[in-house]
Design a protein around this motif. Structure first.
Motif, PDB file in Angstrom:
ATOM      1  N   THR A 147      -0.723  -1.294  -4.588  1.00 30.63           N
ATOM      2  CA  THR A 147      -2.006  -0.633  -4.397  1.00 30.63           C
ATOM      3  C   THR A 147      -1.939   0.822  -4.862  1.00 30.63           C
ATOM      4  O   THR A 147      -1.057   1.563  -4.445  1.00 30.63           O
ATOM      5  N   GLN A 200      -7.301   3.307  -4.267  1.00 27.40           N
ATOM      6  CA  GLN A 200      -7.637   2.131  -3.464  1.00 27.40           C
ATOM      7  C   GLN A 200      -7.099   2.266  -2.044  1.00 27.40           C
ATOM      8  O   GLN A 200      -7.725   1.785  -1.085  1.00 27.40           O
ATOM      9  N   HIS A 215       0.839  -1.197   0.000  1.00 27.50           N
ATOM     10  CA  HIS A 215       0.000   0.000   0.000  1.00 27.50           C
ATOM     11  C   HIS A 215       0.881   1.256   0.000  1.00 27.50           C
ATOM     12  O   HIS A 215       1.069   1.906   1.040  1.00 27.50           O
ATOM     13  N   LYS A 261      -5.228   3.988 -13.431  1.00 35.05           N
ATOM     14  CA  LYS A 261      -5.900   4.291 -12.154  1.00 35.05           C
ATOM     15  C   LYS A 261      -5.848   5.780 -11.831  1.00 35.05           C
ATOM     16  O   LYS A 261      -5.966   6.186 -10.668  1.00 35.05           O
ATOM     17  N   ARG A 263      -9.582   4.091  -0.232  1.00 31.08           N
ATOM     18  CA  ARG A 263     -10.747   3.230  -0.034  1.00 31.08           C
ATOM     19  C   ARG A 263     -10.508   2.264   1.125  1.00 31.08           C
ATOM     20  O   ARG A 263     -11.390   2.059   1.969  1.00 31.08           O
ATOM     21  N   TYR A 264      -9.312   1.684   1.197  1.00 28.95           N
ATOM     22  CA  TYR A 264      -8.996   0.787   2.316  1.00 28.95           C
ATOM     23  C   TYR A 264      -9.023   1.542   3.644  1.00 28.95           C
ATOM     24  O   TYR A 264      -9.468   1.005   4.672  1.00 28.95           O
TER      25      TYR A 264
END
Length: 825
Positions: free
Chosen positions: A418, A422, A165, A759, A425-426
């Motif tokens: 990641t 995202q 991440h 993305k 979002r996590y």
């Protein structure tokens, strides 16, 4: 001396095709300081756009007091833009600089010492690792750090913690540049060079307002346009920018229809036979599928979808198809819109179809929006692996494991790294419980601002922010770390066209502020991250140790730094990578041999379906038998995710102004820049203003399905049906409102949607309505010098900087830059 606020690009120095761009050295010293007063000049490069202009910092009595362009530098030949002149050292000296760490106590941020702040981070980090593992940790960084800092962060995340991440705000501005080059050429890395401006016969700018985003590069274009053999110019932009005003063909397309235009331009090359058949046969794959994909897109079909004239489409295609040497540049207008990667790949395709890569004047520059975004991508701090390695290639993972002396399974490679959207979002869902934000301000810069504020404010999220000032994001933090900035630390960084510069430390940071590298190394030591041999994972003593470690990471890779050193980068110009034994003086252009890094063992990516984002995978990629050939990727056009309707009849798009940078963390503290563009506005066309009963300076409410902003209107030269807002302006009185109590941040209106491959969020495409709120009390606070100029200038005071905005220009003729290390000015 010109007023460099009013006269953004300064004095012209025309030059002919193939000649050296003449030197013009720009300089700005603090009021009351003369050159004779300067104690010393310290070599650096400007970090207030992605151009990477070489400069020297003036130091007097331990303080930065000025800046001058480096005449020997290959990038700028001595020039600096308004942000470099007025926002570089000045932006570091705000009275509200953070000088001590802050921690949250009883809901308030209070000053503390470094041990207390770092131990809070380490304690929470250790608890989460012990209880739930590394997937609880996320890192969100910037395009503002130095190479050595990115690489340290990448090692900490991937080899110390083992979290995938990690990304940066480069996802918002430059992710599509990297994605498009990976899809077409097999790897990131710009094929072209700024020097292609000097040699080209035509320049095509796709969604790239170069005049405001890269002012010094636009000076180079202006000087070619003023020369005896002017290149042709094509501009794709919904606004009448300064670029559009100089263009031979201006295509003011509807936001979100880029791919339709690109498919039409490629089709024209096929129809008229403007193809290098030998090059396509020998060095590419996919031509038949590309031909089928673009076949429906006649100039008339393009005109209907994009809202442009069919003859202008033909004229643009003829320039691209018949000019001997074409330079293409691409930026946010393509990257932050629907089907971003597919549209950008079509720019690559135009050059591949014509065999126009690797030769002077024949370049593609998939531009960056930030000064060190290239390093974030190279070093693995933005969702990639260091050294352009492929997360799907087990040999590449093994190389990193051996380099760092850790187990292969420590490095997360079971899925793609990641991406930023995202990560947030996590954090929203609660699986990321520690988020570390470095040198960026997502509360203002991320799409759908209200949602982002809610995520940052979650009591379950432990938020660490390291920055220069108490930004909107830092106000939500549990720990705030005061960072050293430009001129206060040492490091290398690489600009858009792969040119590496060294920025030496000029002065000490204020108070207890520390460099980002020192902060990351301190965290690694306190966490006691270890190699397999028992030694510290990061045993660097300073930035030069980090640079040497990075060189080993790049050995044999496309971005090879092994021929560089701090010493080689001192005294002369920047040097473009790859620089190694084979290319001891660097490499101006890639792919002169038409051999691309698409072999299975070299490719940084195995590619994606441009429509869905599905990965191709190693098996299917290997079956293509590319053998070093480029890929002509294509996709069918689909309309934007959100189109105008009765409730929201206008198209909304965001962008930059020349006088501010990102969320103004530095530039709003520079008096001349802030005076030129002090607060938010929106731009609407004459037609729309008339239909809505809106006049210059009237306060309007702009509403989307996600929020609203209330700001003055500039009646300007944007295409009818489109509303433009600069994205720089956030909130300084409270969490949501501007000085008059109204929301002003452009990203209140944007959506959480992104391109399926890169993305990258779609900041350029949203549906809105506009309504008048109150009468004007004066004109909008928009500049009058650039694309935001009023349609009717009567009654609008021109943007000027006054005497304090004068900047010296020393035009010294056609003095060529010298090679790095061969002397200084």
């Amino acid at each position: 001396m010109p007023d460099r606020i009013a006269d953004v690009w300064g004095t012209r120095t025309p030059f002919p095709q193939g000649a050296l761009w003449p030197v013009r050295r720009d300089q700005k010293l603090a009021e009351g300081v003369d050159e004779a007063d300067v104690d010393r000049w310290v070599q650096s490069a400007c970090v207030l756009c992605s151009n990477g202009c070489g400069c020297d910092i003036a130091v007097k009595d331990g303080r930065m007091v000025g800046v001058r362009g480096r005449a020997v530098d290959t990038v700028n030949h001595g020039r600096l833009g308004p942000k470099g002149l007025f926002g570089s050292w000045q932006g570091m000296q705000g009275a509200d600089r953070l000088t001590r760490p802050l921690v949250r106590v009883d809901g308030e941020l209070v000053e503390t010492d470094w041990d207390t702040a770092m131990e809070r981070i380490v304690t929470r980090s250790t608890e989460l690792l012990d209880e739930k593992g590394p997937l609880t940790h996320g890192f969100y960084t910037s395009g503002q750090l130095f190479l050595e800092e990115y690489y340290a962060l990448a090692i900490i995340g991937k080899a110390g913690l083992g979290t995938p991440h990690m990304d940066g705000n480069t996802r918002l501005c430059t992710a599509t540049a990297a994605a498009a080059m990976k899809e077409s050429f097999g790897s990131d890395g710009q094929p072209g060079s700024y020097e292609d401006i000097d040699a080209c016969d035509a320049i095509v700018l796709y969604g790239h307002n170069m005049a405001e985003t890269q002012t010094v590069l636009w000076m180079r274009v202006l000087d070619r346009l003023a020369g005896p053999d002017r290149p042709l110019l094509v501009c794709v932009d919904p606004r009448e920018t300064e670029v559009a005003r100089h263009a031979d063909v201006h295509l003011p397309i509807r936001p979100g229809t880029n791919l339709a235009l690109m498919n039409g331009l490629v089709r024209e090359l096929f129809v008229h036979g403007w193809i290098d058949e030998d090059y396509v046969r020998d060095h590419t794959v996919g031509v038949d599928e590309l031909r089928r994909t673009v076949e429906p897109w006649t100039p008339e079909a393009v005109a209907e979808t994009c809202g442009v004239d069919a003859e202008d489409v033909r004229r643009a295609a003829r320039i691209i198809g018949t000019s001997e040497r074409v330079l293409s540049t691409v930026l946010q207008g393509f990257y932050q819109a629907s089907q971003a990667t597919a549209s950008s790949c079509q720019v690559n395709n135009l050059h591949l179809l014509r065999g126009m890569l690797g030769r002077p004047g024949c370049g593609v520059l998939q531009m960056n929006g930030q000064p060190t975004a290239q390093n974030a991508r190279e070093a693995g701090a933005d969702g990639d692996l260091p050294g352009f390695r492929n997360w799907e290639n087990p040999d590449h993972i093994a190389e990193l494991a051996a380099l760092w002396d850790v187990d292969v399974d420590t490095i997360p490679h079971w899925s793609p790294p990641t991406h930023a959207m995202q990560i947030f979002r996590y954090a929203e869902q609660g699986s990321i419980e520690l988020l570390w934000v470095s040198a960026t301000n997502p509360a203002v810069s991320m799409p759908q601002s209200e949602r982002i504020r809610g995520i940052l404010a979650k009591p379950e999220l432990f938020l660490v922010v390291q920055d220069l000032y108490l930004t909107e994001t830092a106000r939500y933090a549990d720990v705030v770390l005061p960072a050293a900035g430009w001129g206060e630390k040492q490091g290398a960084f690489t600009n858009v066209n792969r040119t590496v510069h060294l920025s030496d430390k000029a002065v000490e940071p204020p108070g207890e502020a520390r460099s980002d590298l020192d902060i990351f190394l301190d965290y690694a030591r306190r966490m006691d991250f270890r190699r397999n041999d028992g030694g510290p994972l990061l045993d660097w003593q300073g930035p030069e140790d980090g640079f040497r470690a990075w060189q080993e990471c790049t050995r044999g890779k496309l971005c090879d730094y092994t021929g560089l050193s701090y010493e080689r980068l001192r005294g002369g110009s920047g040097i473009p990578w790859p620089c190694n034994d084979e290319h001891p003086d660097g490499t101006v252009r890639l792919y002169a041999d038409a051999v691309f890094p698409t072999a299975v063992d070299r490719a940084e990516s195995y590619g994606h379906d441009l429509l869905t984002g599905a990965t191709v995978g190693p098996t299917a990629f290997s079956a293509k038998r590319l053998d070093g050939r480029a890929i002509l990727k294509s996709a069918a056009y689909h309309p934007p995710h959100e189109e105008p309707d009765d409730a929201y009849p206008l198209r909304y798009t965001t962008g930059r102004t020349v006088y501010q940078f990102h969320t103004r963390t530095k530039t709003r503290r520079a008096r001349q820049l802030q005076g030129a563009a002090p607060s938010a506005w929106v731009e609407i066309s004459r037609d729309d203003a008339s239909a809505l009963g809106i006049g210059e300076g009237d306060v309007v409410r702009v509403t989307s399905r996600r929020g609203e902003i209330v700001v003055p209107a500039r009646v300007g030269d944007v295409r009818p049906g489109t509303v433009f807002a600069p994205f720089h302006y956030g909130y300084f009185q409270d969490d949501r409102s501007g000085p008059d109590g109204h929301p002003t941040a452009a990203n209140e209106l944007t959506d959480t949607e992104w391109d399926p491959v890169s993305k990258q969020p779609l900041f350029k495409v949203a549906a809105v309505r506009v309504e008048k709120v109150s009468e004007a009390t004066g004109p909008a606070p928009a500049p009058t010098t650039t694309a935001s100029r009023p349609a009717d200038p009567v009654g609008v005071r021109p943007t000027v900087g006054g005497p304090e905005a004068e900047a010296a220009e020393d035009v010294t003729g056609e003095r060529p830059p010298v090679a790095a290390g061969q002397g200084a000015d």
